[in-house]
Design a protein around this motif. Structure first.
Motif, mmCIF file in Angstrom:
data_model
loop_
_atom_site.group_PDB
_atom_site.id
_atom_site.type_symbol
_atom_site.label_atom_id
_atom_site.label_comp_id
_atom_site.label_asym_id
_atom_site.label_seq_id
_atom_site.Cartn_x
_atom_site.Cartn_y
_atom_site.Cartn_z
ATOM 1 N N GLY A 80 5.155 -41.874 55.628
ATOM 2 C CA GLY A 80 5.638 -40.915 56.623
ATOM 3 C C GLY A 80 5.326 -41.398 58.024
ATOM 4 N N TRP A 81 5.407 -40.486 58.970
ATOM 5 C CA TRP A 81 5.200 -40.851 60.370
ATOM 6 C C TRP A 81 4.151 -39.956 60.994
ATOM 7 N N VAL A 82 3.312 -40.549 61.826
ATOM 8 C CA VAL A 82 2.461 -39.768 62.723
ATOM 9 C C VAL A 82 2.873 -40.138 64.142
ATOM 10 N N PHE A 83 2.725 -39.200 65.065
ATOM 11 C CA PHE A 83 3.219 -39.393 66.426
ATOM 12 C C PHE A 83 2.081 -39.227 67.422
ATOM 13 N N VAL A 84 2.047 -40.137 68.384
ATOM 14 C CA VAL A 84 1.018 -40.101 69.425
ATOM 15 C C VAL A 84 1.701 -40.226 70.773
ATOM 16 N N ALA A 85 1.281 -39.417 71.726
ATOM 17 C CA ALA A 85 1.831 -39.487 73.082
ATOM 18 C C ALA A 85 1.108 -40.582 73.860
ATOM 19 N N PRO A 86 1.816 -41.637 74.312
ATOM 20 C CA PRO A 86 1.164 -42.685 75.101
ATOM 21 C C PRO A 86 0.749 -42.154 76.470
ATOM 22 N N GLN A 87 -0.250 -42.782 77.058
ATOM 23 C CA GLN A 87 -0.772 -42.348 78.336
ATOM 24 C C GLN A 87 -0.607 -43.431 79.392
ATOM 25 N N PHE A 88 -0.743 -43.031 80.639
ATOM 26 C CA PHE A 88 -0.619 -43.959 81.760
ATOM 27 C C PHE A 88 -1.546 -45.160 81.560
ATOM 28 N N GLY A 89 -0.964 -46.358 81.713
ATOM 29 C CA GLY A 89 -1.749 -47.577 81.620
ATOM 30 C C GLY A 89 -1.766 -48.223 80.252
ATOM 31 N N SER A 100 6.379 -57.555 77.334
ATOM 32 C CA SER A 100 5.362 -56.518 77.329
ATOM 33 C C SER A 100 5.767 -55.388 78.253
ATOM 34 N N ALA A 101 5.073 -54.270 78.147
ATOM 35 C CA ALA A 101 5.393 -53.101 78.958
ATOM 36 C C ALA A 101 4.126 -52.318 79.239
ATOM 37 N N LEU A 102 4.118 -51.642 80.386
ATOM 38 C CA LEU A 102 3.054 -50.707 80.732
ATOM 39 C C LEU A 102 3.647 -49.303 80.753
ATOM 40 N N HIS A 103 2.858 -48.320 80.341
ATOM 41 C CA HIS A 103 3.337 -46.952 80.383
ATOM 42 C C HIS A 103 2.977 -46.328 81.722
ATOM 43 N N ASP A 104 3.975 -45.712 82.376
ATOM 44 C CA ASP A 104 3.752 -45.146 83.711
ATOM 45 C C ASP A 104 3.410 -43.657 83.672
ATOM 46 N N GLY A 105 3.117 -43.150 82.491
ATOM 47 C CA GLY A 105 2.824 -41.741 82.322
ATOM 48 C C GLY A 105 4.013 -40.936 81.845
ATOM 49 N N LEU A 115 1.348 -51.913 88.299
ATOM 50 C CA LEU A 115 1.914 -50.568 88.253
ATOM 51 C C LEU A 115 1.037 -49.634 89.075
ATOM 52 N N SER A 116 1.645 -49.019 90.094
ATOM 53 C CA SER A 116 0.906 -48.085 90.932
ATOM 54 C C SER A 116 0.814 -46.726 90.243
ATOM 55 N N PRO A 117 -0.035 -45.825 90.750
ATOM 56 C CA PRO A 117 -0.114 -44.480 90.149
ATOM 57 C C PRO A 117 1.207 -43.720 90.177
ATOM 58 N N HIS A 118 2.153 -44.133 91.060
ATOM 59 C CA HIS A 118 3.439 -43.449 91.140
ATOM 60 C C HIS A 118 4.588 -44.310 90.594
ATOM 61 N N GLY A 119 4.251 -45.341 89.823
ATOM 62 C CA GLY A 119 5.283 -46.076 89.107
ATOM 63 C C GLY A 119 5.881 -47.271 89.806
ATOM 64 N N ALA A 120 5.445 -47.607 91.023
ATOM 65 C CA ALA A 120 5.927 -48.817 91.677
ATOM 66 C C ALA A 120 5.242 -50.021 91.048
ATOM 67 N N LEU A 229 12.039 -61.866 88.578
ATOM 68 C CA LEU A 229 11.137 -60.789 88.954
ATOM 69 C C LEU A 229 11.938 -59.653 89.570
ATOM 70 N N GLU A 230 11.484 -58.416 89.344
ATOM 71 C CA GLU A 230 12.065 -57.235 89.974
ATOM 72 C C GLU A 230 10.934 -56.374 90.517
ATOM 73 N N ILE A 231 11.262 -55.441 91.416
ATOM 74 C CA ILE A 231 10.281 -54.457 91.848
ATOM 75 C C ILE A 231 10.839 -53.068 91.547
ATOM 76 N N SER A 232 9.970 -52.194 91.044
ATOM 77 C CA SER A 232 10.388 -50.817 90.758
ATOM 78 C C SER A 232 9.938 -49.902 91.883
ATOM 79 N N LEU A 233 10.697 -48.838 92.081
ATOM 80 C CA LEU A 233 10.417 -47.895 93.151
ATOM 81 C C LEU A 233 9.373 -46.875 92.741
ATOM 82 N N PRO A 234 8.567 -46.392 93.668
ATOM 83 C CA PRO A 234 7.642 -45.291 93.341
ATOM 84 C C PRO A 234 8.422 -44.012 93.071
ATOM 85 N N SER A 235 7.863 -43.164 92.233
ATOM 86 C CA SER A 235 8.504 -41.882 91.943
ATOM 87 C C SER A 235 8.237 -40.894 93.080
ATOM 88 N N VAL A 236 8.960 -39.784 93.050
ATOM 89 C CA VAL A 236 8.788 -38.746 94.077
ATOM 90 C C VAL A 236 7.463 -38.025 93.869
#
Length: 236
Positions: A80-89, A100-105, A115-120, A229-236
């Motif tokens: 079966g499946w168990v589900f976990v909510a990923p967290q920032f970082g 690879s990837a980082l989770h931005d929250g 990755l900044s606290p606001h996703g940049a 390379l790319e740069i992502s924008l900070p969130s509102v």
């Protein structure tokens, strides 16, 4: 408290029966989440056979056993499946994207190096295709160079020998047909490592050009990879 804060591992409770069930579930979650590899983050239909230990990033709109679990990590456990909510970082490797990837929250930032606290962040990416060459003098790929990206270089590998009357070939783009290499080999396993001395930003998607030298192409397959390379924008 019935589970841990970061990984939602189930905790033993006082006078609990069948303690091994809780312990084993915690171990299965750890086995999936430590050095996390997501098989995919885009598959909405769960596998018909649950692969123990494999993890998937559940997209929004997922169905069947994953319905309503969008944004969570699905871990195959005991059929079966168990589900976990990923967290920032949290960091993961996305297998079907090869990066690879980082989770931005909120979501996975694929290729994120910072990755900044606001996703940049600064994102690294690779765009790869197998390009089939036709009977032409210049063969144009699909738009493999992404827009809004700073290209570091392009690498290539001949996976099926290039045929024709040519003696070698060049790899570049419009306006610079040899930007990523010239005098390149036509035999199977020939390669090119076209690293730019100064990275170049492309504002719109653009194809690569393969230009025959000393004749024309007749056929062949070349595996091409654009490194950027790319740069992502900070969130509102």
């Amino acid at each position: 408290m019935v589970e841990t804060t970061r990984m939602a591992l189930p905790l033993l409770q006082p006078a609990q029966a069948q303690k091994h069930v809780t312990v084993n579930e915690a171990l299965m979650r750890l086995d999936g989440l430590v050095n996390l590899v997501l098989e995919s983050r885009s598959i909405a239909l769960p596998p018909t056979t649950v692969p123990n230990g494999q993890c998937f990033g559940v997209p929004l709109g997922a169905v069947n056993a994953w319905a309503g679990q969008g944004g969570r990590v699905a871990i195959g456990t005991n059929g079966g499946w168990v589900f976990v909510a990923p967290q920032f970082g949290w960091r993961a490797f996305i297998a079907d994207e090869g990066r690879s990837a980082l989770h931005d929250g909120t979501d996975w930032a694929a290729g994120a190096l910072t990755l900044s606290p606001h996703g940049a962040g600064l994102l690294a990416g690779v765009s790869e295709i197998d390009h089939v060459i036709g009977a032409v003098a210049t063969s144009t790929t699909e738009a493999i160079i992404p827009g809004q990206a700073m290209v570091i270089g392009v690498s290539a590998r001949v996976v099926s020998a290039i045929t024709g009357t040519l003696t070698s070939w060049q790899l570049g783009n419009v306006g610079a047909p040899d930007r990523f290499g010239s005098g390149l080999g036509i035999a199977e396993e020939s390669w090119a490592r076209g690293m730019l001395s100064q990275p170049m930003t492309f504002w719109s998607p653009e194809p690569l050009l393969l230009s025959a030298t000393g004749g024309n192409f007749a056929g062949g397959v070349v595996r091409l990879a654009v490194h950027y390379l790319e740069i992502s924008l900070p969130s509102v």
